[in-house]
Structure formats: structure tokens, C-alpha cells
Design an enzyme around this catalytic site. Structure first.
Site, PDB file in Angstrom:
ATOM      1  N   ASP A   1      -6.198  -7.043   4.269  1.00 52.77           N
ATOM      2  CA  ASP A   1      -7.348  -6.381   3.640  1.00 52.77           C
ATOM      3  C   ASP A   1      -8.300  -7.431   3.079  1.00 52.77           C
ATOM      4  OD1 ASP A   1      -8.934  -4.299   2.503  1.00 52.77           O
ATOM      5  OD2 ASP A   1      -8.005  -4.732   0.567  1.00 52.77           O
TER       6      ASP A   1
ATOM      7  N   TYR B   1       0.821  -1.208   0.000  1.00 52.90           N
ATOM      8  CA  TYR B   1       0.000   0.000   0.000  1.00 52.90           C
ATOM      9  C   TYR B   1       0.860   1.266   0.000  1.00 52.90           C
ATOM     10  CZ  TYR B   1      -4.650  -1.984   0.924  1.00 52.90           C
ATOM     11  OH  TYR B   1      -5.860  -2.620   0.834  1.00 52.90           O
TER      12      TYR B   1
ATOM     13  N   LYS C   1       3.260 -15.535   2.688  1.00 50.64           N
ATOM     14  CA  LYS C   1       3.445 -16.253   1.425  1.00 50.64           C
ATOM     15  C   LYS C   1       4.952 -16.479   1.292  1.00 50.64           C
ATOM     16  CE  LYS C   1       1.892 -17.927  -2.491  1.00 50.64           C
ATOM     17  NZ  LYS C   1       1.090 -19.162  -2.550  1.00 50.64           N
TER      18      LYS C   1
ATOM     19  N   ASP D   1      -2.914 -18.322   0.887  1.00 51.96           N
ATOM     20  CA  ASP D   1      -3.918 -19.004   0.066  1.00 51.96           C
ATOM     21  C   ASP D   1      -4.584 -20.137   0.854  1.00 51.96           C
ATOM     22  OD1 ASP D   1      -1.417 -20.212   0.028  1.00 51.96           O
ATOM     23  OD2 ASP D   1      -1.458 -20.731  -2.102  1.00 51.96           O
TER      24      ASP D   1
ATOM     25  N   ASP E   1     -12.111  -9.073   4.870  1.00 47.31           N
ATOM     26  CA  ASP E   1     -13.414  -8.996   4.190  1.00 47.31           C
ATOM     27  C   ASP E   1     -14.031 -10.393   4.105  1.00 47.31           C
ATOM     28  OD1 ASP E   1     -13.465  -6.265   3.749  1.00 47.31           O
ATOM     29  OD2 ASP E   1     -13.968  -6.452   1.624  1.00 47.31           O
TER      30      ASP E   1
HETATM   31  C1  IPM Z   1     -10.269  -1.228   4.288  1.00 48.59           C
HETATM   32  C2  IPM Z   1     -10.553  -0.621   2.942  1.00 48.59           C
HETATM   33  C3  IPM Z   1      -9.380   0.266   2.554  1.00 48.59           C
HETATM   34  C4  IPM Z   1      -8.145  -0.611   2.482  1.00 48.59           C
HETATM   35  C5  IPM Z   1      -9.563   1.070   1.270  1.00 48.59           C
HETATM   36  C6  IPM Z   1     -10.834   1.878   1.280  1.00 48.59           C
HETATM   37  C7  IPM Z   1      -8.367   1.928   0.967  1.00 48.59           C
HETATM   38  O1  IPM Z   1     -10.791  -1.588   1.991  1.00 48.59           O
HETATM   39  O2  IPM Z   1     -10.192  -0.469   5.271  1.00 48.59           O
HETATM   40  O3  IPM Z   1     -10.117  -2.439   4.370  1.00 48.59           O
HETATM   41  O4  IPM Z   1      -7.901  -1.252   1.464  1.00 48.59           O
HETATM   42  O5  IPM Z   1      -7.426  -0.657   3.466  1.00 48.59           O
HETATM   43 MN    MN Z   2     -10.765  -3.602   2.783  1.00 50.69          MN
END
Ligand code: IPM
Ligand code: MN
Length: 351
Positions: free
Chosen positions: A245, A142, A189, A221, A249
Site C-alpha cells: 500500500d 489489513y 522486513k 525501509d 503510492d
Molecule cells: C489502496 C487504498 C486502500 C488500501 C484503502 C482505501 C483501504 O489506499 O487501494 O491502496 O489501503 O488498500
Molecule cells: Mn493505498
């Protein structure tokens, strides 16, 4: 306790869910005798519209001087399909993380007994799931050098980590594991990436300082796979920025709704608390967004101040609402759906 909280509502459903968290927090303050001063500040697309940048200096000042930051969401569809936009709301989020030194992103995934059948996974697979990701938040791909060459036909994003960055995140992971079931999983990884080999070697070297913690090393993975097979086999997981990240999710939907999962981003000075669901632009202003993740983020904030009873009172109110069916449409399942504001009112009244 006197608390000075920066309030960054942001975009999309951010302002609506933040309003509910403020309402419930104020009810907590009243019940337990605290005094909260909320300091609203601009961020995200809302800040770009108002002052031309997504994390203005004035907002940074407010955050830096606060005891904590409560954050809604950022992101607006007008930027999503425009890769050439010169400023983007997400840049504000990254700038804020870096400027405030929020290096450890704590993202729990837990299940609610009343919602076990709402999960996309079978009940027997998720029962008892209670895991926490510690995602490194201010390094890696990032923040590495990025750009184009060959007249724009080649693009690159560098992934860079220092041993010190890995150590400070891993230290939080070991410490958290000590307060839980003493199991730590290092996600990397290392069969391919040099940064992952640095992660693994650094964490291995720290094991001797935490002899009670059992550490496993797993490839990202494989973790992505096991997370949907046996999420309840994990406890504390540490990982780098991009892997974290993606995996958080994935983990967030296990509970049945993304609208339920809170998070904290810890820095050396100030920490930030936010729901992980994002700005959900389609729902903006419709009073349908689930405010519970933001309320639970505020609960994490109280607990971070050592106010455990206050945090628990908020969690109990959320559990009670779930059991009573006082839920927004994402959880209503054909039954009555309450509005964002109505859920907030109910929670505040039940503190
Ligand atoms: C998160 C979001 C952010 C990230 C984006 C919006 C930059 O997806 O907080 O997980 O990738 O960190
Ligand atoms: Mn995210």
C-alpha cells in the site's frame, strides 16, 4: 468478443473518470468488433447513502457474474475525520477484495517520455523506469484480528500470513518476471517480523522452480529509499499488503502525476481494474480530474482478456494526447488545461 463488465464508479471523481473510460472502451469495441455490456452497481459512500452499506450483496452479485470489474474510486471526507463512524466506504473495498478473492494487486509504475520533467525526481534518476509491484491484497494486517482492550486504551492489529498465501502471490511474481527482465525483488522486513521471515523462506524455496529468475531480498525501509534514488533499477517487486500500500503510492508519483497510474487486482475467477489515485474529493464534479489512469486501467482489462492490440490502441491514444498536450490541469504546467470530459472525447476520437 462479448464482454460483460461490472461498472463500479464509486465516489468523488470516480463517476467522471469512469465515464471517460467507458467512452474510450466503447470506441475500442466498435473498432475491433466487440460487444461490451456495462453493468453499473453501487459501492463506497454512494452505496452507504443509498442502501446503508458500502459493498451491498446486489453489487457482489453483479461483480461475481461479470467477466471483469472496472472500478473508479471510493472514499468521502465526511468519514475521514470521524474514527467512530460505524460504516466506512473503505470497508466496502476490503470486503469486495476478500469476497471476490482479489489476492494479487498489480501496480505498475512507468514513465512517459513526454513527461520526464514533470516528475518530482530528476530526469536522470527516472529515465527508463518500468517497474511493477505485486501487492498481496487479501491478507496481512489489513485482515488480521483487530480490536481494543484495557477499556479502549490499548489497540491491536494482527498481521497473519499463511505459506499458501505467500506462494500464490509469489508464483504470480515469478511468472511476471519471466515475461520481463527476469528480475524479482522480494520486499519484506525479515530482520524484525516473523511474517516476513515466512515470506522470505517461502520465496527462497520457490527459486529452484524458476532458475532463470534472479531474486533479491530487500528490507522495506531500504526499498522506500532506493525507489526515489534509482527506481529504474527495479523490475518486478512482490510484497505484503501494508508495505505494498505504502510503496505503491510512493512509486506512483515518479511518473509525474498520480493521475496516470492504472492497476489491476487479480483473483482466481474475476479481476478488477482501477486507477490508483483514489476519490480526490476536492475535484469532484469540477471536470478537472485526469481520466488517463482509468483509461489505462481499462487497457489492462483488455490485455487481461488477451486483447493486446486493443490495449495497445488505448495506450497509444494516451501517449498521443500527452504529446499533443491534451491534458488535464495536473499536467498542463501553465499551458492549456482540458477538462476530464474533453480529454475523454479526444481519446475516444483518436482510437
Ligand atoms: C489502496 C487504498 C486502500 C488500501 C484503502 C482505501 C483501504 O489506499 O487501494 O491502496 O489501503 O488498500
Ligand atoms: Mn493505498
Amino acid at each position: 468478443m462479448k464482454l460483460n463488465i461490472a461498472l463500479l464508479a464509486g465516489d468523488g471523481i470516480g463517476p467522471e473518470v469512469i465515464d471517460q473510460a467507458v467512452k474510450v472502451s466503447d470506441a475500442i469495441a466498435q473498432k475491433f468488433g466487440h460487444e461490451i455490456t456495462w453493468k453499473p452497481a453501487l459501492t463506497g459512500a454512494a452505496a452507504i447513502d443509498a442502501v446503508g452499506e458500502p459493498y451491498p450483496d446486489a453489487t457482489h452479485e453483479v461483480c461475481k457474474n461479470a467477466d471483469a470489474v472496472l472500478f473508479g474510486a471510493i472514499g468521502h471526507p465526511k468519514y475521514d475525520n470521524d474514527p467512530s463512524a460505524p460504516v466506512r466506504p473503505e470497508q466496502g473495498l476490503l470486503k469486495m477484495r476478500k469476497a471476490l478473492g482479489l489476492f494479487a494487486n498489480v501496480r505498475p509504475t512507468f514513465t512517459f517520455p513526454s513527461l520526464l520533467d514533470k516528475s518530482p525526481l530528476k530526469r536522470e534518476r527516472i529515465e527508463g523506469t518500468d517497474l511493477v509491484f505485486l501487492r498481496e491484497l487479501t491478507g496481512g494486517i489489513y485482515f488480521g484480528e483487530k480490536g481494543r482492550r484495557d477499556n479502549g486504551d490499548t489497540a491491536f492489529d494482527n498481521c497473519v500470513y499463511t505459506r499458501a498465501e505467500v506462494q500464490r502471490l509469489a508464483k504470480k511474481g515469478f511468472e511476471l518476471a519471466m515475461t520481463r527482465s527476469k528480475k524479482l525483488c522480494c520486499v519484506d522486513k525479515a530482520n524484525v517480523l516473523e511474517t516476513s521471515r515466512l515470506w522470505r523462506e517461502t520465496v527462497q524455496a520457490m527459486e529452484k522452480d524458476y532458475p532463470e529468475v534472479t531474486v533479491s531480498y530487500e528490507f522495506v525501509d531500504a526499498v522506500a529509499m532506493r525507489l526515489v534514488q534509482w527506481p529504474n533499477s527495479y523490475d518486478v517487486l512482490i510484497t505484503e499488503n501494508l508495505f505494498g500500500d505504502i510503496l505503491t503510492d510512493e512509486a506512483s508519483v515518479i511518473s509525474g502525476s498520480m493521475g496516470l497510474m492504472p492497476s489491476a487486482s487479480m483473483g482466481a475467477e474475476v479481476s478488477l481494474f482501477e486507477p490508483i489515485h483514489g476519490s480526490y474529493p476536492q475535484a469532484t464534479g469540477l471536470n478537472i480530474a485526469n481520466p488517463m489512469a482509468t483509461v489505462l486501467s481499462a487497457a489492462m482489462m483488455f490485455e487481461n482478456f488477451g486483447l493486446m492490440e486493443e490495449g495497445k490502441a488505448m495506450r497509444d491514444a494516451v501517449n498521443k494526447a500527452l504529446e499533443a498536450g491534451v491534458v488535464t490541469e495536473d499536467l498542463a504546467d501553465g499551458g492549456k488545461a482540458y477538462g476530464t470530459k474533453e480529454v475523454g472525447d479526444w481519446l475516444a476520437a483518436n482510437i
